[in-house]
Structure formats: structure tokens, C-alpha cells
Design a protein around this motif. Structure first.
Motif, short mmCIF file in Angstrom:
data_model
loop_
_atom_site.label_atom_id
_atom_site.label_comp_id
_atom_site.label_asym_id
_atom_site.label_seq_id
_atom_site.Cartn_x
_atom_site.Cartn_y
_atom_site.Cartn_z
N PHE A 28 0.85 -1.27 0.11
CA PHE A 28 -0.04 0.15 -0.05
C PHE A 28 0.87 1.20 -0.03
O PHE A 28 0.84 2.16 -1.03
N ILE A 29 1.85 1.18 0.75
CA ILE A 29 2.61 2.54 1.08
C ILE A 29 3.53 2.81 -0.28
O ILE A 29 3.77 3.75 -0.77
N ASN A 30 3.93 1.71 -0.67
CA ASN A 30 4.91 1.86 -1.97
C ASN A 30 3.86 2.36 -3.31
O ASN A 30 4.42 3.20 -3.92
N ASN A 31 2.85 2.10 -3.28
CA ASN A 31 1.91 2.53 -4.28
C ASN A 31 1.60 3.93 -4.05
O ASN A 31 1.29 4.67 -5.02
N LEU A 32 1.36 3.96 -2.75
CA LEU A 32 1.04 5.55 -2.43
C LEU A 32 2.01 6.61 -2.69
O LEU A 32 2.22 7.58 -3.19
N LEU A 36 1.95 9.67 -5.12
CA LEU A 36 1.99 10.87 -4.54
C LEU A 36 3.18 11.50 -4.68
O LEU A 36 3.49 12.73 -4.65
N GLY A 37 4.20 10.68 -4.90
CA GLY A 37 5.94 11.31 -5.22
C GLY A 37 6.21 11.79 -3.93
O GLY A 37 6.75 12.88 -3.94
N PHE A 38 6.52 10.98 -2.83
CA PHE A 38 7.09 11.26 -1.52
C PHE A 38 8.41 11.78 -1.89
O PHE A 38 9.29 11.27 -2.92
N LYS A 39 8.85 12.76 -0.83
CA LYS A 39 10.20 13.39 -1.27
C LYS A 39 11.00 13.27 0.21
O LYS A 39 10.29 13.32 1.31
N ASP A 40 12.11 13.25 0.05
CA ASP A 40 12.98 13.04 1.23
C ASP A 40 12.83 14.26 2.07
O ASP A 40 12.73 15.51 2.10
N GLN A 57 6.91 1.76 7.33
CA GLN A 57 7.03 1.63 5.70
C GLN A 57 7.12 2.84 5.15
O GLN A 57 7.80 3.16 4.32
N LEU A 58 6.24 3.91 5.95
CA LEU A 58 6.37 5.57 5.44
C LEU A 58 7.71 5.93 5.64
O LEU A 58 8.43 6.82 4.83
N ALA A 59 8.33 5.56 6.97
CA ALA A 59 9.91 6.01 7.21
C ALA A 59 10.70 5.28 6.17
O ALA A 59 11.61 6.01 5.68
N ASP A 220 -8.63 -0.16 -3.72
CA ASP A 220 -7.81 -1.45 -3.01
C ASP A 220 -6.47 -0.88 -2.60
O ASP A 220 -6.15 0.24 -3.04
N TYR A 221 -5.59 -1.56 -2.27
CA TYR A 221 -4.32 -1.12 -1.88
C TYR A 221 -3.36 -1.30 -3.25
O TYR A 221 -2.23 -0.43 -3.05
N GLU A 222 -3.91 -1.64 -4.22
CA GLU A 222 -3.13 -1.45 -5.32
C GLU A 222 -3.48 -0.32 -6.26
O GLU A 222 -3.05 0.34 -7.16
N LEU A 223 -4.42 0.62 -5.55
CA LEU A 223 -4.88 1.85 -6.15
C LEU A 223 -5.87 1.60 -7.33
O LEU A 223 -5.82 2.39 -8.32
#
Length: 241
Positions: A28-32, A36-40, A57-59, A220-223
Motif C-alpha cells: 500500500f505505502i509503496n503504491n502511495l 503521490l511522489g514522496f520526497k526526502d 513503511q512510510l519512514a 484497493d491497496y493497489e490503487l
């Protein structure tokens, strides 16, 4: 005492729901992260984080993560994973944690709809808005109420951790009520879960009251796309108005 304070603070909650593992959270978190394009070093708040399954997982995606939960026992367990990117604190999600501080706020695995007072739901969402920066993003993962109603099994048993959990489910006043009974070491236990069967329309109304606008919905968690009749989850991506 509210049911969730008692049940979530119990070790048996984590025994019963232990099948929801890190692999599911990672997916789920990898797909998000991709979407969303998480940045450092972006700041993220994990509301009702439990023992930190999703916080970890977010960390791992280089976010600076704070996990908060009302359960002292869950936070004690989560704090074992404290790092320079990850910290945990006991806090009530109905109250603002850090005003306009977070790029992301997460509320995952149906950690909402527990309150007997409907105003507490609005208070939680209003606090989410206040915790977010102006262009911050709120990610909420709830079950799809229609799917839950259609798939309800009035009684079933789960054997987990050497304990036989006997589970009764019913629906009353637009809430799903789950009674959990079991014996352990000669003692009998009974807990209850009561969760509102909120629909997408319900969330749209609550979000509007709280000052949030829904941008995307997933099922679903695969978006995958949200289907009101077939999707297991209702995943909402929103921002402050």
C-alpha cells in the motif's frame, strides 16, 4: 470507557489481527509513494498508528514520520522502532497535534468511525486539516460499507496465537457491531467493536464540514478504481479547501 480504548490497548487485538502483515502495508505505502511522489524529509503524521506497521513503511520511503495513537500499550511497542526518521507519541487524533506542520497525514486500516458522538468524527477531520500545510495531503483508508454489508458473516471462528476467537457480527443503526469472545489461560474474555458504516457520500459531507476536498478515490491497496458494489476498501485522497 469507550470500547476502542479497552480493545486496542489489549494484546489480544494484535493477536487477532496479526494476519495483516508488513507485506500488505509495504504494498500500500509503496503504491502511495509512486502516486503521490514522496520526497526526502517531508513530514508525515500517522493517525491511530497502532504498533507502527504503516509508520515503519512510510519512514522507509524517507519521510519524517510521527505516529500517534490513544493506546499507551501500542505506543510502547511502536517506540521500539524509534529512529531519526520515526517517532511515536500517545495523542488523541480528535485534537490538533502540530498546526500546519505536515505534508501528509495518514489514517489507515479503518481507524475511524469509532466514536459514539458524531461530532468527534468532524473534530478528527478538522484536526487533520489543521495539522496539514496549505497544500498538504490527507490519505484515509476505510472499508467499503457496501461490500461489508453484502459480505457479512454473522458468526465465524478464527484460531490465532493458539486462541480460538468466536466472532459474531450484526448491523444496527448503520453500524457494524462485532462481538469477540474467547478463553485464554482459564479466563473468559469479551470485547466489542462498533464502527460506523460510512459511505462515500457520508465522507463527502463530513469532509466538506471539516474543510477538506476529495481529489481521488481508490478501491484497493493497489490503487485500483473504486467500485461502490465490489471494492473492499474506500481510499480517499484529499486536501484542505
Amino acid at each position: 470507557m469507550a470500547w476502542f480504548k479497552d480493545w486496542f490497548n489489549s494484546p489480544y487485538y494484535h493477536i487477532l489481527y496479526g494476519q495483516h502483515n508488513d507485506a500488505e502495508a509495504a504494498l500500500f505505502i509503496n503504491n502511495l509513494s509512486v502516486f503521490l511522489g514522496f520526497k526526502d524529509h517531508q513530514n508525515a503524521l500517522d493517525l491511530a498508528c497502532g504498533k507502527g506497521r504503516h509508520s515503519k513503511q512510510l519512514a522507509s520511503h524517507r519521510l519524517q514520520v510521527t505516529g500517534i495513537d490513544l493506546s499507551e500499550e501500542s505506543i510502547k511497542s511502536a517506540q521500539l522502532f524509534t529512529s531519526d526518521r520515526l517517532n511515536f507519541e500517545v495523542h488523541d487524533m480528535r485534537k490538533v497535534y502540530k498546526k500546519r506542520y505536515f505534508e501528509y497525514v495518514f489514517n489507515i486500516f479503518t481507524s475511524f468511525g469509532y466514536f459514539s458522538n458524531a461530532e468527534d468524527n468532524i473534530s478528527t477531520l478538522a484536526a487533520v486539516k489543521e495539522n496539514l500545510k496549505t497544500n498538504g495531503v490527507f490519505i484515509q483508508d476505510f472499508f467499503n460499507a457496501s461490500w461489508v454489508i453484502n459480505q457479512i458473516v454473522p458468526y465465524h471462528e478464527i484460531n490465532a496465537g493458539g486462541i480460538l476467537f468466536k466472532i459474531n457480527k450484526s448491523i444496527k443503526d448503520q453500524k457494524i457491531i462485532k462481538t469477540i469472545e474467547f478463553n485464554d489461560q482459564g479466563e473468559h474474555y469479551q470485547f466489542c467493536e462498533v464502527v460506523d458504516l460510512f459511505t462515500l457520500a457520508d465522507f463527502e459531507q463530513m469532509y466538506k464540514q471539516a474543510g477538506l476536498k476529495i481529489l481521488h478515490t481508490f478501491g484497493d491497496y493497489e490503487l485500483g478504481s473504486f467500485n461502490p458494489n465490489e471494492s473492499k476498501r474506500l481510499i480517499l485522497i484529499s486536501q484542505p479547501l
